[in-house]
Design an enzyme around this catalytic site. Sequence first.
Site, PDB file in Angstrom:
ATOM      1  N   THR A 122      -9.180   3.943  -0.942  1.00  0.00           N
ATOM      2  CA  THR A 122      -7.944   4.656  -1.277  1.00  0.00           C
ATOM      3  C   THR A 122      -6.841   3.699  -1.710  1.00  0.00           C
ATOM      4  OG1 THR A 122      -8.418   6.530   0.175  1.00  0.00           O
ATOM      5  CG2 THR A 122      -6.099   6.085  -0.285  1.00  0.00           C
TER       6      THR A 122
ATOM      7  N   THR B 131     -10.889   3.769   4.150  1.00  0.00           N
ATOM      8  CA  THR B 131     -10.716   4.080   5.570  1.00  0.00           C
ATOM      9  C   THR B 131     -11.856   4.903   6.162  1.00  0.00           C
ATOM     10  OG1 THR B 131      -9.411   6.059   5.034  1.00  0.00           O
ATOM     11  CG2 THR B 131      -8.208   3.991   5.395  1.00  0.00           C
TER      12      THR B 131
END
Length: 358
Positions: free
Chosen positions: A38, A121
């Site tokens: 991300t 993540t």
Amino acid sequence: MPRRRSLPTARRTSRRSPPESVADAVRARVAIVTTGGTIDSVGTDRLDLAAYLDTGVRLEPGALVDGVATELATVADAREVPFRRLRAHALTDDDTADLVELVRGLLVLEEADGVVITHGTNTLEETAWLLHLVIADERPVVVMGAMRPASALSGDGPLNVVSAVRVAASPAARGLGTLVVLDDTIHAARSVTKHDTMRVHAFADGASGPLGWVDGDGRVVLDHRPARATSLRGAFADVDLRHQPRVDIVVTYLGADGALIDAAVDAGARGIVSAGTGAGYPTPREVEALERAHDAGVTIVQATRVGAGRVPAIPSLVDRGWIAADDLQPWKARILLRLALAAGTTGQAELQARFDAG
């Protein structure tokens, strides 16, 4: 003393001379390994905080670190070391083996004082736990990421990079093994887990709590150094990460019949992590399937699907020859079991000792 070698594949991040107080000091050399996620993804617009991965667009190579070069220059001698950029849930054993080799080279051959790894993540905690178990060096390895893409309004990635470099450069972080830093918070690789799909404070620890914080004035505050978090640091440094045994996770649910357990055995699993209800309770039919698997030579580790708490080694579990995962999440129990089996650890008592120490 011999001169320290520079990182040959790295990019310097300094755009201006650091303040005199920093320049005059012995500055920590921190390598920043960029693996994607991300943190370097680009959405359709600044309010695209959910579907940004669908665009397939990323920052240009070097842009993430270059964007905070001025700030990093006040913290450390930071260098970017590119790695293949992948979504966190797409990493393979070969990818993680290559990453471990790169980190070891940066610490041993290139004499970095610390390493920061940018990471998606979704599986960040698994990579951090693996690194903790196979990197024996006492210098900090810090895994970090972001919950908002690089294109987002109020993205969290840039400050997370700077905070992670602060931790990697801090002498106080030595000897703690692999750490995770997001949202100004310092976590131990063993205890940290992602507990929210959207919030920037998506990562939390178990009962032990976080190790510390990176405060607004730049100070790295480490409140405690738990012995358990470091007891297995580098314990499996000699394991061949490209040739680990298959270990599967089976999550229980109401009415589960054990078919997935039988399928794991048929697929060649040498170990199964059972994520049971409560303090480690699969259904009766799953117990039957797990006992069949154990009789066939498969190692069984009993974990829990609950987000926190221990699975104790109660008499019935011990009598079956199974291993209690303690408070390790199932996916971390899987990593530990794979490494232990690859290292030749097969006895119940010895394996239980690994999980108790972990």
